[in-house]
Motif scaffolding. Sequence first.
Motif, PDB file in Angstrom:
ATOM      1  N   PRO A 134       0.005  -0.465  -0.602  1.00 47.28           N
ATOM      2  CA  PRO A 134      -0.494   0.494  -1.601  1.00 47.28           C
ATOM      3  C   PRO A 134       0.561   0.862  -2.645  1.00 47.28           C
ATOM      4  O   PRO A 134       0.227   1.116  -3.801  1.00 47.28           O
ATOM      5  N   ALA A 135       1.817   0.894  -2.251  1.00 48.47           N
ATOM      6  CA  ALA A 135       2.925   1.023  -3.208  1.00 48.47           C
ATOM      7  C   ALA A 135       3.758  -0.252  -3.123  1.00 48.47           C
ATOM      8  O   ALA A 135       4.227  -0.618  -2.038  1.00 48.47           O
ATOM      9  N   HIS A 136       3.892  -0.972  -4.230  1.00 47.85           N
ATOM     10  CA  HIS A 136       4.689  -2.210  -4.240  1.00 47.85           C
ATOM     11  C   HIS A 136       5.252  -2.390  -5.643  1.00 47.85           C
ATOM     12  O   HIS A 136       4.522  -2.681  -6.579  1.00 47.85           O
ATOM     13  N   PHE A 137       6.544  -2.163  -5.756  1.00 40.34           N
ATOM     14  CA  PHE A 137       7.183  -2.385  -7.052  1.00 40.34           C
ATOM     15  C   PHE A 137       8.435  -3.226  -6.882  1.00 40.34           C
ATOM     16  O   PHE A 137       8.907  -3.461  -5.759  1.00 40.34           O
ATOM     17  N   LEU A 138       8.930  -3.725  -8.014  1.00 39.61           N
ATOM     18  CA  LEU A 138      10.104  -4.602  -8.044  1.00 39.61           C
ATOM     19  C   LEU A 138      11.198  -3.932  -8.858  1.00 39.61           C
ATOM     20  O   LEU A 138      10.902  -3.274  -9.869  1.00 39.61           O
ATOM     21  N   GLY A 156       6.725   9.430  -3.894  1.00 40.21           N
ATOM     22  CA  GLY A 156       6.145  10.021  -2.684  1.00 40.21           C
ATOM     23  C   GLY A 156       6.189   9.138  -1.453  1.00 40.21           C
ATOM     24  O   GLY A 156       5.317   9.239  -0.585  1.00 40.21           O
ATOM     25  N   LEU A 157       7.199   8.293  -1.351  1.00 34.94           N
ATOM     26  CA  LEU A 157       7.306   7.414  -0.175  1.00 34.94           C
ATOM     27  C   LEU A 157       8.084   8.119   0.942  1.00 34.94           C
ATOM     28  O   LEU A 157       9.003   7.550   1.537  1.00 34.94           O
ATOM     29  N   GLU A 158       7.694   9.346   1.235  1.00 33.30           N
ATOM     30  CA  GLU A 158       8.476  10.159   2.173  1.00 33.30           C
ATOM     31  C   GLU A 158       8.378   9.662   3.611  1.00 33.30           C
ATOM     32  O   GLU A 158       9.208  10.014   4.439  1.00 33.30           O
ATOM     33  N   ASN A 159       7.396   8.808   3.917  1.00 30.94           N
ATOM     34  CA  ASN A 159       7.295   8.271   5.283  1.00 30.94           C
ATOM     35  C   ASN A 159       8.134   7.012   5.477  1.00 30.94           C
ATOM     36  O   ASN A 159       8.117   6.415   6.550  1.00 30.94           O
ATOM     37  N   ARG A 167       2.108   2.207   3.614  1.00 33.32           N
ATOM     38  CA  ARG A 167       1.405   1.707   4.792  1.00 33.32           C
ATOM     39  C   ARG A 167       2.462   1.343   5.825  1.00 33.32           C
ATOM     40  O   ARG A 167       3.640   1.134   5.488  1.00 33.32           O
ATOM     41  N   CYS A 168       2.036   1.257   7.093  1.00 32.16           N
ATOM     42  CA  CYS A 168       2.971   0.921   8.161  1.00 32.16           C
ATOM     43  C   CYS A 168       3.142  -0.597   8.166  1.00 32.16           C
ATOM     44  O   CYS A 168       2.170  -1.336   8.297  1.00 32.16           O
ATOM     45  N   LEU A 169       4.361  -1.067   7.998  1.00 34.87           N
ATOM     46  CA  LEU A 169       4.637  -2.492   7.848  1.00 34.87           C
ATOM     47  C   LEU A 169       5.073  -3.101   9.172  1.00 34.87           C
ATOM     48  O   LEU A 169       5.871  -2.520   9.907  1.00 34.87           O
TER      49      LEU A 169
END
Length: 113
Positions: A36-40, A76-79, A106-108
């Motif tokens: 859901p969040a994926h950046f470079l 907001g990637l606090e997890n 998401r849990c990877l």
Amino acid sequence: MEDCLFCKIIAGEISSNKIYEDEQCYAFYDIDPQAPAHFLVVPKAHIGSADELTEENAGVVAHIFLVIRKLAKDLGLENGYRIVNNCGKDGGQTVGHLHFHVLGKRCLAWPPG
Ligand code: AMP
Ligand code: ZN
């Protein structure tokens, strides 16, 4: 660097969904997100891969990791999140300009396939 996709994105010749830039690096959303969040995050100077790092050019990697930390907080990637660098053919690298993937929200699984 001619014919480098990410150099063209940095130069604005190819459009991107930009998140951040400074004098050393450029961050944008991946066109084919794997989470859901994926950046470079990429250095502005052309470095072909992690295997082309040297004592002279490697400082940008530490800078990029600090930028990732800031962007993760802002987005907001606090997890938690995963930073990935694919290097060379067996490493799964498809674009020949050093880049760090940041994946979150998401849990990877581990280990990767
Ligand atoms: P890698 O396979 O590690 O070399 O990663 C290259 C990444 O670049 C892939 O995740 C692609 O989805 C991504 N990508 C390719 N073209 C673009 C583009 N024009 N804008 C944003 N991301 C891209
Ligand atoms: Zn390049």
